[in-house]
Enzyme design. Structure first.
Site, PDB file in Angstrom:
ATOM      1  N   GLY A  11      26.733  56.933  27.265  1.00  0.00           N
ATOM      2  CA  GLY A  11      25.590  56.300  26.604  1.00  0.00           C
ATOM      3  C   GLY A  11      24.354  57.194  26.694  1.00  0.00           C
ATOM      4  O   GLY A  11      23.985  57.643  27.773  1.00  0.00           O
ATOM      5  N   ARG A  72      32.044  59.656  23.459  1.00  0.00           N
ATOM      6  CA  ARG A  72      33.012  59.145  24.444  1.00  0.00           C
ATOM      7  C   ARG A  72      34.373  59.664  23.976  1.00  0.00           C
ATOM      8  O   ARG A  72      34.646  59.713  22.793  1.00  0.00           O
ATOM      9  CB  ARG A  72      32.969  57.614  24.475  1.00  0.00           C
ATOM     10  CG  ARG A  72      31.573  57.059  24.811  1.00  0.00           C
ATOM     11  CD  ARG A  72      31.599  55.549  24.961  1.00  0.00           C
ATOM     12  NE  ARG A  72      30.287  54.912  24.851  1.00  0.00           N
ATOM     13  CZ  ARG A  72      29.420  54.766  25.836  1.00  0.00           C
ATOM     14  NH1 ARG A  72      29.731  55.233  27.028  1.00  0.00           N
ATOM     15  NH2 ARG A  72      28.255  54.181  25.656  1.00  0.00           N
ATOM     16  N   ASP A 103      28.291  57.432  35.365  1.00  0.00           N
ATOM     17  CA  ASP A 103      29.383  57.613  36.337  1.00  0.00           C
ATOM     18  C   ASP A 103      30.703  57.965  35.655  1.00  0.00           C
ATOM     19  O   ASP A 103      31.517  58.713  36.192  1.00  0.00           O
ATOM     20  CB  ASP A 103      29.522  56.390  37.255  1.00  0.00           C
ATOM     21  CG  ASP A 103      29.617  55.087  36.471  1.00  0.00           C
ATOM     22  OD1 ASP A 103      29.571  54.024  37.085  1.00  0.00           O
ATOM     23  OD2 ASP A 103      29.734  55.153  35.218  1.00  0.00           O
ATOM     24  N   THR A 125      21.547  57.577  32.561  1.00  0.00           N
ATOM     25  CA  THR A 125      22.034  56.325  31.949  1.00  0.00           C
ATOM     26  C   THR A 125      20.983  55.246  32.167  1.00  0.00           C
ATOM     27  O   THR A 125      20.392  55.153  33.243  1.00  0.00           O
ATOM     28  CB  THR A 125      23.366  55.852  32.567  1.00  0.00           C
ATOM     29  OG1 THR A 125      23.668  54.537  32.068  1.00  0.00           O
ATOM     30  CG2 THR A 125      23.325  55.798  34.088  1.00  0.00           C
ATOM     31  N   ASP A 127      21.492  52.304  32.583  1.00  0.00           N
ATOM     32  CA  ASP A 127      22.009  51.269  33.499  1.00  0.00           C
ATOM     33  C   ASP A 127      21.504  51.442  34.926  1.00  0.00           C
ATOM     34  O   ASP A 127      21.502  50.480  35.701  1.00  0.00           O
ATOM     35  CB  ASP A 127      23.543  51.301  33.527  1.00  0.00           C
ATOM     36  CG  ASP A 127      24.141  51.097  32.148  1.00  0.00           C
ATOM     37  OD1 ASP A 127      25.330  51.410  31.964  1.00  0.00           O
ATOM     38  OD2 ASP A 127      23.411  50.633  31.249  1.00  0.00           O
ATOM     39  N   ASP A 129      22.982  52.641  37.402  1.00  0.00           N
ATOM     40  CA  ASP A 129      24.053  52.055  38.255  1.00  0.00           C
ATOM     41  C   ASP A 129      24.884  53.129  38.939  1.00  0.00           C
ATOM     42  O   ASP A 129      26.031  52.887  39.322  1.00  0.00           O
ATOM     43  CB  ASP A 129      24.972  51.168  37.403  1.00  0.00           C
ATOM     44  CG  ASP A 129      25.650  51.968  36.285  1.00  0.00           C
ATOM     45  OD1 ASP A 129      26.599  51.427  35.676  1.00  0.00           O
ATOM     46  OD2 ASP A 129      25.245  53.124  36.033  1.00  0.00           O
ATOM     47  N   ARG A 171      25.834  47.241  31.326  1.00  0.00           N
ATOM     48  CA  ARG A 171      27.299  47.258  31.516  1.00  0.00           C
ATOM     49  C   ARG A 171      27.657  46.316  32.652  1.00  0.00           C
ATOM     50  O   ARG A 171      27.409  45.135  32.540  1.00  0.00           O
ATOM     51  CB  ARG A 171      27.828  48.671  31.777  1.00  0.00           C
ATOM     52  CG  ARG A 171      29.303  48.742  31.357  1.00  0.00           C
ATOM     53  CD  ARG A 171      29.903  50.080  31.443  1.00  0.00           C
ATOM     54  NE  ARG A 171      29.251  51.045  30.566  1.00  0.00           N
ATOM     55  CZ  ARG A 171      29.817  52.212  30.298  1.00  0.00           C
ATOM     56  NH1 ARG A 171      30.996  52.514  30.796  1.00  0.00           N
ATOM     57  NH2 ARG A 171      29.215  53.084  29.543  1.00  0.00           N
TER      58      ARG A 171
HETATM   59  P1  ADP Z   1      28.913  57.014  31.127  1.00  0.00           P
HETATM   60  O1  ADP Z   1      28.995  58.466  31.502  1.00  0.00           O
HETATM   61  O2  ADP Z   1      27.608  56.651  30.492  1.00  0.00           O
HETATM   62  O3  ADP Z   1      29.355  56.105  32.243  1.00  0.00           O
HETATM   63  P2  ADP Z   1      31.519  56.555  29.907  1.00  0.00           P
HETATM   64  O4  ADP Z   1      31.982  55.709  31.030  1.00  0.00           O
HETATM   65  O5  ADP Z   1      31.799  56.126  28.511  1.00  0.00           O
HETATM   66  O6  ADP Z   1      29.950  56.796  29.922  1.00  0.00           O
HETATM   67  O7  ADP Z   1      32.139  58.017  30.116  1.00  0.00           O
HETATM   68  C1  ADP Z   1      31.794  59.040  29.174  1.00  0.00           C
HETATM   69  C2  ADP Z   1      32.990  59.953  28.973  1.00  0.00           C
HETATM   70  O8  ADP Z   1      33.364  60.541  30.228  1.00  0.00           O
HETATM   71  C3  ADP Z   1      34.262  59.218  28.537  1.00  0.00           C
HETATM   72  O9  ADP Z   1      34.275  58.977  27.147  1.00  0.00           O
HETATM   73  C4  ADP Z   1      35.328  60.246  28.923  1.00  0.00           C
HETATM   74  O10 ADP Z   1      35.379  61.297  27.982  1.00  0.00           O
HETATM   75  C5  ADP Z   1      34.764  60.783  30.240  1.00  0.00           C
HETATM   76  N1  ADP Z   1      35.394  60.077  31.341  1.00  0.00           N
HETATM   77  C6  ADP Z   1      35.106  58.835  31.776  1.00  0.00           C
HETATM   78  N2  ADP Z   1      35.920  58.497  32.798  1.00  0.00           N
HETATM   79  C7  ADP Z   1      36.755  59.568  33.000  1.00  0.00           C
HETATM   80  C8  ADP Z   1      37.844  59.865  33.894  1.00  0.00           C
HETATM   81  N3  ADP Z   1      38.229  58.975  34.819  1.00  0.00           N
HETATM   82  N4  ADP Z   1      38.458  61.071  33.802  1.00  0.00           N
HETATM   83  C9  ADP Z   1      38.065  61.977  32.872  1.00  0.00           C
HETATM   84  N5  ADP Z   1      37.065  61.772  31.994  1.00  0.00           N
HETATM   85  C10 ADP Z   1      36.417  60.571  32.057  1.00  0.00           C
HETATM   86  O1  F6P Z   2      26.018  52.805  29.592  1.00  0.00           O
HETATM   87  C1  F6P Z   2      24.905  52.584  28.773  1.00  0.00           C
HETATM   88  C2  F6P Z   2      25.164  51.428  27.828  1.00  0.00           C
HETATM   89  O2  F6P Z   2      24.020  51.212  27.046  1.00  0.00           O
HETATM   90  C3  F6P Z   2      25.548  50.136  28.534  1.00  0.00           C
HETATM   91  O3  F6P Z   2      24.429  49.468  29.089  1.00  0.00           O
HETATM   92  C4  F6P Z   2      26.197  49.390  27.396  1.00  0.00           C
HETATM   93  O4  F6P Z   2      27.067  48.359  27.821  1.00  0.00           O
HETATM   94  C5  F6P Z   2      26.972  50.503  26.704  1.00  0.00           C
HETATM   95  O5  F6P Z   2      26.260  51.710  26.967  1.00  0.00           O
HETATM   96  C6  F6P Z   2      27.083  50.318  25.202  1.00  0.00           C
HETATM   97  O6  F6P Z   2      27.882  51.380  24.735  1.00  0.00           O
HETATM   98  P1  F6P Z   2      27.934  51.731  23.172  1.00  0.00           P
HETATM   99  O7  F6P Z   2      26.598  52.283  22.812  1.00  0.00           O
HETATM  100  O8  F6P Z   2      29.025  52.765  23.071  1.00  0.00           O
HETATM  101  O9  F6P Z   2      28.240  50.444  22.479  1.00  0.00           O
END
Ligand code: ADP
Ligand code: F6P
Length: 319
Positions: A11, A72, A103, A125, A127, A129, A171
């Protein structure tokens, strides 16, 4: 360390551009070549990489979003995707990667480090978090956006004597809801970290009515339930009119606040220093008002929690 790259992932958050700017400018200041990766891990696997110059990051510190775009990618969660990413980086001679994200993105960065490629994480982020840091870039801008929105909604809730449920992002975390609920004087704050009873919400509304306050603001974190679901539960018990407002992607945009620009600049430069010092597999953090760094593994072991003293303060001040 002569060549490094930077990407934004997950995000997007206000302040990511300020962090990109700091990585590029501090990297070049220290004699490095800095490369930008577009579209997060997807672009990394696709080789969407270009060399950035001082001018590449001019006039962006005030802009929300990310000039490198974000993405993502499920493919990157596979070992094949991770190996492809490393091949691409090594083909360009890049020796270290800065990942600005949440994370989830750090889990990806950790996988690259475990495969032998040095990575450094910058927490970005809304969040807020992420364990391993007290602060993530974008949070201050997001909570100010939400607070200003709640203040506006309170005006019409007052005029029409309505219950307004405001569903906010986060989230699975309740940081945005807690900070904005307390700072906007919400009558109820509902977050995933604390189980709630609809009776408690009703009691607080009725207590307000008894002293003539016929409107009420309820800030609901999306990780608990949807605004509509909460409204349905309330309607079963209460005859007062209610409305639901889902702030959604509003919370992710806007020009970053001074605090976010400051934190992003500090963390971006710190990430470059850590790579130059040979560190890898760590995330930059803000702890006790100091810049620190923590391994991805250690950060992943910690469970992020909200401040229960703030939660209880919010309950007492909105009695
Ligand atoms: P954020 O970094 O904001 O928490 P996401 O959870 O969507 O956002 O993670 C972003 C990207 O990081 C995912 O689309 C994926 O490409 C990568 N990612 C997330 N979790 C893993 C994982 N366990 N192993 C490898 N890549 C990951
Ligand atoms: O992680 C940031 C965030 O804005 C969360 O608070 C929310 O649940 C999520 O991304 C929304 O993701 P997307 O923009 O892919 O719908």
């Amino acid at each position: 360390m002569k060549k490094i790259a930077v990407l934004t992932s997950g995000g997007d958050a206000p302040g990511m551009n300020a962090a990109i700017r700091a990585v590029v400018r501090h990297g070049i200041y220290n004699g490095l070549e800095v490369y930008g990766v577009r579209h997060g891990y997807t672009g990394l696997m696709d080789g969407d990489i270009y060399q950035m110059e001082l001018g590449s990051v001019g006039d962006i510190i005030h802009r929300g979003g990310t000039i490198l775009r974000s993405a993502r990618s499920e493919t990157f969660k596979t070992i094949e995707g991770q190996k492809k990413a490393i091949e691409v980086l090594q083909a360009v001679g890049i020796e270290g990667l800065v990942v600005i994200g949440g994370d989830g993105s750090f889990q990806g960065a950790s996988k690259l480090t475990n495969l032998g490629f040095p990575t450094i994480g910058i927490p970005g982020t809304i969040d807020n978090d992420i364990s391993g840091t007290d602060y993530s870039i974008g949070f201050d801008t997001a909570i100010n956006t939400v607070m200003e929105s709640i203040d506006k909604i309170r005006d019409t809730a007052y005029s029409h004597e309505r219950i307004c449920i405001i569903e906010v992002m986060g989230r699975h975390a309740g940081e945005i809801a807690l900070w904005t609920g307390l700072s906007s004087g919400a009558e109820s704050i509902i977050i995933p970290e604390v189980s709630y009873k609809i009776e408690d919400v009703l009691t607080r509304i009725k207590r307000g009515q008894e002293r003539g306050k016929m409107h009420s603001i309820i800030v609901l974190a999306e990780g608990v339930c949807s605004g509509e679901e909460l409204q349905k539960s309330l309607n079963e018990e209460l005859q007062l009119e209610s409305r639901v407002v889902v702030l959604g992607l509003l919370q992710r945009g806007g020009s970053p606040t001074a605090y976010d620009r400051m934190m992003a600049s500090r963390m971006g430069a710190k990430a470059v220093d850590l790579l130059i010092d040979g560190k890898k597999g760590v995330m930059v953090g803000w702890k006790n008002c100091q810049l620190t760094y923590t391994s991805f593994e250690k950060a992943a072991e910690e469970k992020h929690s909200v401040s229960m003293s703030d939660y209880n303060l919010a309950r007492s001040l909105s009695i």
